[in-house]
Scaffold this active site. Structure first.
Site, PDB file in Angstrom:
ATOM      1  N   GLY A  38       0.772  -1.246   0.000  1.00 10.39           N
ATOM      2  CA  GLY A  38       0.000   0.000   0.000  1.00 10.39           C
ATOM      3  C   GLY A  38       0.797   1.285   0.000  1.00 10.39           C
ATOM      4  N   ASP A  97      -5.212   2.089  10.734  1.00  9.24           N
ATOM      5  CA  ASP A  97      -6.626   1.773  10.961  1.00  9.24           C
ATOM      6  C   ASP A  97      -6.758   1.345  12.421  1.00  9.24           C
ATOM      7  OD1 ASP A  97      -9.316   1.086  10.579  1.00  9.24           O
ATOM      8  OD2 ASP A  97      -8.872  -0.806   9.602  1.00  9.24           O
ATOM      9  N   LYS A 125      -7.485   6.547  10.177  1.00  9.23           N
ATOM     10  CA  LYS A 125      -8.949   6.404  10.182  1.00  9.23           C
ATOM     11  C   LYS A 125      -9.491   6.735  11.555  1.00  9.23           C
ATOM     12  CE  LYS A 125     -10.219   2.930   7.248  1.00  9.23           C
ATOM     13  NZ  LYS A 125     -10.804   1.617   6.925  1.00  9.23           N
TER      14      LYS A 125
HETATM   15  P1  IMP Z   1      -4.372  -1.858  10.843  1.00 11.13           P
HETATM   16  O1  IMP Z   1      -3.401  -2.916  11.227  1.00 11.13           O
HETATM   17  O2  IMP Z   1      -5.767  -2.177  11.283  1.00 11.13           O
HETATM   18  O3  IMP Z   1      -3.969  -0.460  11.258  1.00 11.13           O
HETATM   19  O4  IMP Z   1      -4.511  -1.880   9.296  1.00 11.13           O
HETATM   20  C1  IMP Z   1      -3.542  -1.442   8.526  1.00 11.13           C
HETATM   21  C2  IMP Z   1      -3.547  -2.132   7.180  1.00 11.13           C
HETATM   22  O5  IMP Z   1      -4.862  -2.576   6.765  1.00 11.13           O
HETATM   23  C3  IMP Z   1      -3.110  -1.115   6.199  1.00 11.13           C
HETATM   24  O6  IMP Z   1      -1.714  -1.223   6.000  1.00 11.13           O
HETATM   25  C4  IMP Z   1      -3.905  -1.457   4.970  1.00 11.13           C
HETATM   26  O7  IMP Z   1      -3.181  -2.374   4.198  1.00 11.13           O
HETATM   27  C5  IMP Z   1      -5.166  -2.148   5.452  1.00 11.13           C
HETATM   28  N1  IMP Z   1      -6.328  -1.233   5.501  1.00 11.13           N
HETATM   29  C6  IMP Z   1      -6.947  -0.719   6.585  1.00 11.13           C
HETATM   30  N2  IMP Z   1      -7.969   0.084   6.249  1.00 11.13           N
HETATM   31  C7  IMP Z   1      -7.992   0.102   4.908  1.00 11.13           C
HETATM   32  C8  IMP Z   1      -8.836   0.782   3.939  1.00 11.13           C
HETATM   33  O8  IMP Z   1      -9.755   1.552   4.243  1.00 11.13           O
HETATM   34  N3  IMP Z   1      -8.539   0.530   2.640  1.00 11.13           N
HETATM   35  C9  IMP Z   1      -7.529  -0.296   2.246  1.00 11.13           C
HETATM   36  N4  IMP Z   1      -6.722  -0.926   3.096  1.00 11.13           N
HETATM   37  C10 IMP Z   1      -6.957  -0.738   4.424  1.00 11.13           C
HETATM   38 MG    MG Z   2      -0.891  -2.348   4.366  1.00  9.97          MG
END
Ligand code: IMP
Ligand code: MG
Length: 173
Positions: A38, A97, A125
């Site tokens: 990403g 996120d 987010k």
């Molecule tokens: P976290 O571990 O929940 O913070 O998620 C982080 C990872 O989830 C990011 O590096 C993204 O790859 C994916 N991710 C979280 N939210 C989104 C979104 O809204 N769109 C696309 N990928 C997301």
């Molecule tokens: Mg990611």
């Protein structure tokens, strides 16, 4: 699909992150570690605006999501990582996120004993954080919607969109 951030807004945000980086490190050499896949757009656009001696490395982190909104088990692959010992390291990811990915990466990379370790995300987010870690540099705060484009995917599609869009609830599983 609704537009959340235009190409111009993203461009302005990346310039702001680049300026912050340059001001923070004040001429010191840094190592940027992009989180695949990403962060590729952000890393590519960021590094061209940062006038510092810098190295670039990548790490792969995936959380094998069952659905778009529930994170699964975090898997981090370190094979492509350069040596971080005694370096000023900046981890760069697309989105914070729940924060589990960034937290896992920080814990993992700390073991390599960098001199400093900081974190940057393009997007944060709102209202989703589940960890006791705040990203050091944030491009934009966004509402709790599933976003795609500028590197971010849904089922590996949409990464090539030049703007950031939000998928409608009926479009995600
Ligand atoms: P976290 O571990 O929940 O913070 O998620 C982080 C990872 O989830 C990011 O590096 C993204 O790859 C994916 N991710 C979280 N939210 C989104 C979104 O809204 N769109 C696309 N990928 C997301
Ligand atoms: Mg990611």
């Amino acid at each position: 699909m609704k537009t959340v951030l235009t190409k111009e807004q993203l461009d302005e945000g990346v310039s702001r992150l680049a300026a912050e980086t340059q001001e923070f490190y004040l001429g010191k050499p840094i190592t940027i570690i992009g989180v695949l896949t990403g962060s590729i757009m952000l890393v590519a656009d960021l590094v061209r605006r940062v006038d510092l001696p810098l190295r670039i490395g990548f790490v792969q982190a995936s959380s094998y999501r069952g659905t778009a909104t529930t994170p699964g088990e975090l898997v981090i692959k370190l094979e492509t990582l350069p040596d971080l010992r005694a370096q000023h390291v900046l981890i760069v990811d697309d989105i914070f996120d729940t924060g589990h990915t960034m937290k896992g990466l920080v814990e993992m990379l700390k073991k390599q004993e960098p001199t400093t370790l900081r974190t940057m995300v393009l997007l944060r987010k709102h209202g989703r954080k589940e960890v006791n870690l705040e990203p050091d540099h944030v491009g934009f705060e966004i509402p709790n919607e599933f976003v795609v484009g500028y590197g971010l995917d849904y089922r590996d599609l949409y990464r090539n969109l030049p703007h950031l869009g939000a998928l409608e609830p009926h479009e995600i599983g």
